[in-house]
Structure formats: structure tokens, C-alpha cells
Write a protein that holds these residues in place. Sequence first.
Motif, PDB file in Angstrom:
ATOM      1  N   ALA A  69      -7.718 -50.053 -21.141  1.00 58.12           N
ATOM      2  CA  ALA A  69      -7.855 -48.623 -21.399  1.00 58.12           C
ATOM      3  C   ALA A  69      -8.445 -48.387 -22.782  1.00 58.12           C
ATOM      4  O   ALA A  69      -7.986 -48.957 -23.777  1.00 58.12           O
ATOM      5  CB  ALA A  69      -6.494 -47.938 -21.278  1.00 58.12           C
ATOM      6  N   HIS A  70      -9.464 -47.524 -22.816  1.00 56.49           N
ATOM      7  CA  HIS A  70     -10.061 -47.166 -24.108  1.00 56.49           C
ATOM      8  C   HIS A  70     -10.861 -45.881 -23.925  1.00 56.49           C
ATOM      9  O   HIS A  70     -11.575 -45.708 -22.933  1.00 56.49           O
ATOM     10  CB  HIS A  70     -10.986 -48.286 -24.613  1.00 56.49           C
ATOM     11  N   SER A 107     -12.782 -42.427 -26.408  1.00 60.18           N
ATOM     12  CA  SER A 107     -13.166 -41.945 -27.736  1.00 60.18           C
ATOM     13  C   SER A 107     -13.458 -40.459 -27.659  1.00 60.18           C
ATOM     14  O   SER A 107     -13.747 -39.917 -26.579  1.00 60.18           O
ATOM     15  CB  SER A 107     -14.392 -42.703 -28.242  1.00 60.18           C
ATOM     16  N   SER A 165     -13.173 -47.256 -20.545  1.00 60.93           N
ATOM     17  CA  SER A 165     -12.300 -48.269 -19.948  1.00 60.93           C
ATOM     18  C   SER A 165     -13.069 -49.145 -18.968  1.00 60.93           C
ATOM     19  O   SER A 165     -14.135 -48.786 -18.468  1.00 60.93           O
ATOM     20  CB  SER A 165     -11.137 -47.587 -19.228  1.00 60.93           C
ATOM     21  N   LYS A 198      -3.295 -39.087 -23.508  1.00 62.79           N
ATOM     22  CA  LYS A 198      -2.918 -40.400 -22.986  1.00 62.79           C
ATOM     23  C   LYS A 198      -3.790 -40.710 -21.784  1.00 62.79           C
ATOM     24  O   LYS A 198      -3.986 -39.867 -20.914  1.00 62.79           O
ATOM     25  CB  LYS A 198      -1.443 -40.428 -22.588  1.00 62.79           C
ATOM     26  N   LYS A 255      -4.107 -43.476 -18.722  1.00 64.12           N
ATOM     27  CA  LYS A 255      -3.470 -44.573 -17.993  1.00 64.12           C
ATOM     28  C   LYS A 255      -4.409 -45.044 -16.896  1.00 64.12           C
ATOM     29  O   LYS A 255      -4.953 -44.237 -16.142  1.00 64.12           O
ATOM     30  CB  LYS A 255      -2.140 -44.116 -17.377  1.00 64.12           C
ATOM     31  N   ASP A 314      -2.883 -50.322 -17.398  1.00 60.63           N
ATOM     32  CA  ASP A 314      -2.973 -50.343 -18.852  1.00 60.63           C
ATOM     33  C   ASP A 314      -3.069 -48.894 -19.319  1.00 60.63           C
ATOM     34  O   ASP A 314      -3.469 -48.002 -18.550  1.00 60.63           O
ATOM     35  CB  ASP A 314      -4.207 -51.133 -19.301  1.00 60.63           C
ATOM     36  N   SER A 315      -2.691 -48.636 -20.562  1.00 60.82           N
ATOM     37  CA  SER A 315      -2.739 -47.273 -21.076  1.00 60.82           C
ATOM     38  C   SER A 315      -3.002 -47.301 -22.575  1.00 60.82           C
ATOM     39  O   SER A 315      -2.758 -48.300 -23.250  1.00 60.82           O
ATOM     40  CB  SER A 315      -1.432 -46.526 -20.784  1.00 60.82           C
ATOM     41  N   THR A 316      -3.496 -46.165 -23.061  1.00 59.71           N
ATOM     42  CA  THR A 316      -3.699 -45.962 -24.489  1.00 59.71           C
ATOM     43  C   THR A 316      -3.519 -44.484 -24.771  1.00 59.71           C
ATOM     44  O   THR A 316      -3.674 -43.643 -23.866  1.00 59.71           O
ATOM     45  CB  THR A 316      -5.093 -46.434 -24.922  1.00 59.71           C
ATOM     46  N   SER A 317      -3.189 -44.136 -26.002  1.00 57.23           N
ATOM     47  CA  SER A 317      -2.926 -42.736 -26.331  1.00 57.23           C
ATOM     48  C   SER A 317      -3.418 -42.439 -27.739  1.00 57.23           C
ATOM     49  O   SER A 317      -3.648 -43.339 -28.560  1.00 57.23           O
ATOM     50  CB  SER A 317      -1.435 -42.419 -26.211  1.00 57.23           C
ATOM     51  N   LEU A 318      -3.574 -41.129 -27.986  1.00 57.07           N
ATOM     52  CA  LEU A 318      -4.043 -40.664 -29.280  1.00 57.07           C
ATOM     53  C   LEU A 318      -3.375 -39.332 -29.578  1.00 57.07           C
ATOM     54  O   LEU A 318      -3.302 -38.461 -28.701  1.00 57.07           O
ATOM     55  CB  LEU A 318      -5.573 -40.488 -29.269  1.00 57.07           C
TER      56      LEU A 318
END
Length: 679
Positions: A242-243, A245, A266, A302, A304, A313-317
Motif C-alpha cells: 500500500a502506498h 501520495s 499501490s 487510510k 487498505k 496491506d495498509s497505510t495511513s496519513l
Amino acid sequence: DSIVYKSDGGNLSNLNYFMPYASSFQVNLSIDDKRTPSCTSTTSKDLNVVGSTGIFANISDSIFCNPNATIAIKNYSNIEKSKFKYMIWDFGDGSTQQYNNIPNTVMHSYRYNGNASIVNYSISLRIFDTDGCTSNTSATNKYKLYNPKLSAVASEPMYCSSKTVYVNSTSSVSDLITNGLKWQLEDYTQNLNANETFTAPIHPQAYPSSYDVKLSLTYGNGITCHKDSTFIDLIKFDKPIAHFSILDSSLLDVCPPYILHLKNNSTGYQSLQWTLSDSIYNTSVKDTMLYYVEKPSNYSVKLKLNGYDNCYDSTSLAFVSKGPKATLSSDNYKNCVPVTTTLTLNSQDPIENYLWAFGDGNTVSSPLASQVSHQYANSGTYKPSITIIGTIESGHCFNNLELTNPIIVDEKINLDYQKSYSYCLGDSANGGLTIYTNSKASPSFYWTTDPSSEGSIITDNTSNAIVVKPSQSANYYIHAKSNNTCPDEYGTVVVTTHESPIVNISDNSLTIAAGTIFTPNPTVQSTYPDLKYTWSPTTRVSNPTIQNPQIISDNNITYTLKVQNTFGCSDEDSLQIRTLCSTSKIMIPTGFTPNGDGKNDIFYVKGYGIKLVNHFIVVDRWGKTVFERNNINANDISNGWDGKVGNVSAASGTYVYFANVTCNEGNIIPLKGTIVLIR
């Protein structure tokens, strides 16, 4: 030496038999009769069959490992060359070849493109000579060609971590030998049967990655064949990463509102889920997500990913938009009208001005009003809000906030009712007294005759009305129970009872001659003076507002007398009249003056007790009809004679009339007389 026909008791005068090739034959016939022992008669005849005999054999192999093969056939046919015409070879694949000479060897190539795993071909030869003879020779399933189709499928389209993979053969092949499947994945091999699953442990070193699988088949019956195929990238591994911008991150330095473009970078996933603060968006693929940043606040994003083989997979800001951030609260969210509440703005950021809107049309603006009190004078639901403006250091950004939970101002019951009623005892037209109440809210009502005793409850429901039948004057108490924060309300209804008058007409049914003047002579008993009398209907009644008026009998009719006192209490009784008519009450004048002065201008049938004038006719002295009506009402001047014949005035003189009337009791009376028309 072959017996070609035998029959017990049959009679065969002719025998047809196909001679398979050219040669000399002897035909023998034996006949046995029915005696015991039987007598036998035998005869024979030589038969010479001319023509060619087709004979051929393989030179090459008859079984091939693939569907594309070339065969060679040696021709051994017995042919008289002087009589040979031509021969046709049929190779069983839809193709034929004709030879006009006698070949020693015949060649043919098979090319099969179908899906059958094995193909068999039959060969036939036909030889034609100049005598018109034809020789037919064939060999069934002379050649067999294998056509294996190799295919394989993995149990999962994609894997995401080290594990044992499973692969099954979906190949189409005939005559597969035992353990005729050889699998190879890198250095790992297995020999298996057709329905067995190939398994191999794999530990990928990088993502994404893929692996080739090689499958080799060994098959054949009467021959040993081999075929292999490599399935490129049959086993695949990929892991979700996960990515994302913010494409326009420079907007974070300016005052909202604005829209951020979130770019999904991602890899290795099937579907994804964006969570923007408290809002969730599910989608299979979305490269760019739009995020509306409405006001200064704390925000979070977020992402996911849902990958293959249950991997994720996950990522958050988290980010903070520019401007004053705050929360809004109240110390009184629900109460009875009027409601006074204190609204408080909580903020750690410098604020230059406060603009309050209370949701009821009232507003307040002040640079110091971080906390205000406000009274709501009317019931309802209100959503107060505030606009705050930051200082110059924060770019004068503003923020709009609305109270999360509304302020509810409950409505009072405002009980409204008639405080006193009169109830008539013995009033036959009144089935009871209905007591009503009205209210703005919707309370539950409790009706009692004693407010201190629960046992005196008349009804216990939400009805705003009750029906009572008191035998004496009484008080009824209302308890309107509130269903909100407002207080209950109470009331008292005073019901005063009064005696009703008593009316009696001694003879309720009267048969009387039509046109008779009579009085009904009712008796009235009343506790109170000043009674009101009402006779209905008023037909032929001299005065319908007195106790004992004069009435002229005319039609069959029912009169009702209603007597009412000053309190509205009443009673009534009825009198049914049945009239009998006679000629003495049928009034037909002896003359009339149709001069238009409004007096005695029309000649018509008048009287009492007449139900219908069946027939009414007037004739002159010569018997000519000058006027006629049928089935009309008596006493109806509109259906009388106006002294005209058509549109011409009739001459003065004496005329004869005839009439036939039906009385109310059903008797029919004929009438005849003269009428003088005077001009």
C-alpha cells in the motif's frame, strides 16, 4: 469349401451371392428330402469369376505419436493389365487419389487439426477394368495417430507468501501409461498418474515473481510416445504493498475549502478501501481519490489493500488543515419552552471574530464572544452554528461549526377545553355527553371524577375526549400527562344536569277525511317554563311554533312535535295522519277569467287528499279537445288551462271538463262538469 446357404424345409429357387474376388469357383448344391433316412441329390457347377483383386499392405508404421504423419502402402493387387482402366484410393480423412496406371507404392500425408486425443483412419481401394468389373478392398482402422493436448491449471491464480502450490493436469491424452505425467518446477520433479495433483513447495525471494511448470507425457499402445510442454508463469506470487501520495500537497498551506487528489501508487492487490476520516469507500480499482477538505480540522486518510490469497496491506496519513480549529458544545440540549442555553466554543487557536447563528433567526457578532447565552422562546428543533475567523497569522482562515446534537425545545401541553357543560336527563335524542379537550402537544389523558383517587379513573389512554352519562351534576378532572420535559397540566369540567320536558300525543295515528281541520292536543310536562315548540313538517299547520296548532288534513303524513327548554333539553312525539278524500273536498270552479290580472286566470284541479290527477281534459261545445293533461299533481297551477288553444285565446263560453283522480287511500273518483270562460 464354405457353406453360404442352408435351410431346413425351405425352398430356394435362386441364390444371390457376392463373389469377393476374381478366381475359379465350384458351386455345389445338395438337396435332402423329408424321408428317414433322407435321400440326397447332389449337383455341382464350375464358375469362373473374372476381374481384378485388390491387395495392399503397410510399408511404414501403422501407429504414430502425433496427428501429422506420412504413410507408405505397398500395392500387391492381382490385376490383368490388358483390361486395367484405373484405381481409386480412399485414405479415410476425406481425401482420395486416382491412378490411371498401376503403382507399386502409394504415399499419403495425414494432417489432423481437431481436438480428439486419438484418430483412426481406414483405407479402401477400388479397381475398375474395361469389362465393367469393379473390385472393392478395404482395411478398417488401418492407421492410428495420437493427438495429445497438454494443459495445466494452478489451484490459485496468485499466491502471496511461501507455501506449497497445487497444479492439476487438464490434458487430453489417450493410452497414458502408469505414472505417465512427469512434472517439473525448477529442480523439483514428480511422476504422477492422470488424476493426481502435482505439489511443490515454493519460497519466493522477491515480489512479484513467477514460475514455469514443465509437463511431460508418456503414452501409446503398441508404441511409446513422448510429448512435453512448458507453461510459462503458471505459478505467480505477488504481495500487496500500500502506498499513496497527495498530488497537490501545496494546498495544505492555504485556507480550506479545497479538494485534495490522492494518488494510489499501490501494487499487488485485487481491491482497495479508502477511509477518509469517518467515511469509507470500497472499490476494486481507483487510481485517484478526491478528498474534500471543508474546514480547518484534523483529517486522516487510510488505504487498505486486499490482495490475493487473503493477503492485505495498509497505510495511513494524518494532516491538519490551516485555520482555527474548534469544537462547539451546549449546557442544555433539551428542555421545556422557553429554553435558555449557554453555547461554548472551545479552541486553542487565536480567533479574531465570532459570528453566532442560533437557528431561530437571531445572530450575534463579537470579537470576544467565545461563549454566549441564548433563549429559545418557541418550541422546535434548532441547530445553532458559529463562524470563526482566524488572525492574520493564520491567513484569516475561517471555520464553520454546527452543534453536533440539536437543541430541542419541547412544546407545552397548553390544555384547552370547555369548562362547563349542560346535560339533559331523559333526553331521548342524546346518547351521552362528549367532553373534548385540545392541546398543542400530544399528551396522554387521564379522566377522573376524583383527582385524589386512582380508582376513579374513567379512561387511561391517549384519547382527548370521553362520553359521560351522569345521573346528577358532577365534576370531571383532566390529567394531561406530558411526554416530554414540560410539566403535566390539569383541568376541571363541570357538568350540570337538567330535566328534559316530556311530550305525549295520546293518539299517535289518526284517519280523517281530507280537508278536515283538527288540533292534535299534545300534553307537555316540564320543570322549566319558556318552552320552544317546533312542528315538522309545517305542511297545512296553522302555526308550527305553538303547542296545539290547527292542522288541515291533506296527504298521508307524519307530524313530529319537538319541545325544548332553555337548557337545550328536549323531547318529541309523532302523529301519523291518514287521509280519505271525497268529491266534497275536490274543488273545481264553475268559471274563470284568463285576462292576465293574476286573479282566477287558470282553470285547474284543487282539493285535499288527492294523490294524483290521472286525466284532465277540457272540450268545447262541439266536442273538440282544447286542453289535456295526464298524471299530474293536484293543486298545481302550472298544469292548468290558461284559456288558450295553442297560442290563440279561446272564445268566451261554456266548456265541458272531464277528470279522473286517485285519492291517497287508493280510491279513484271520476269528475265531470262545465266551466264558463269569461273574457
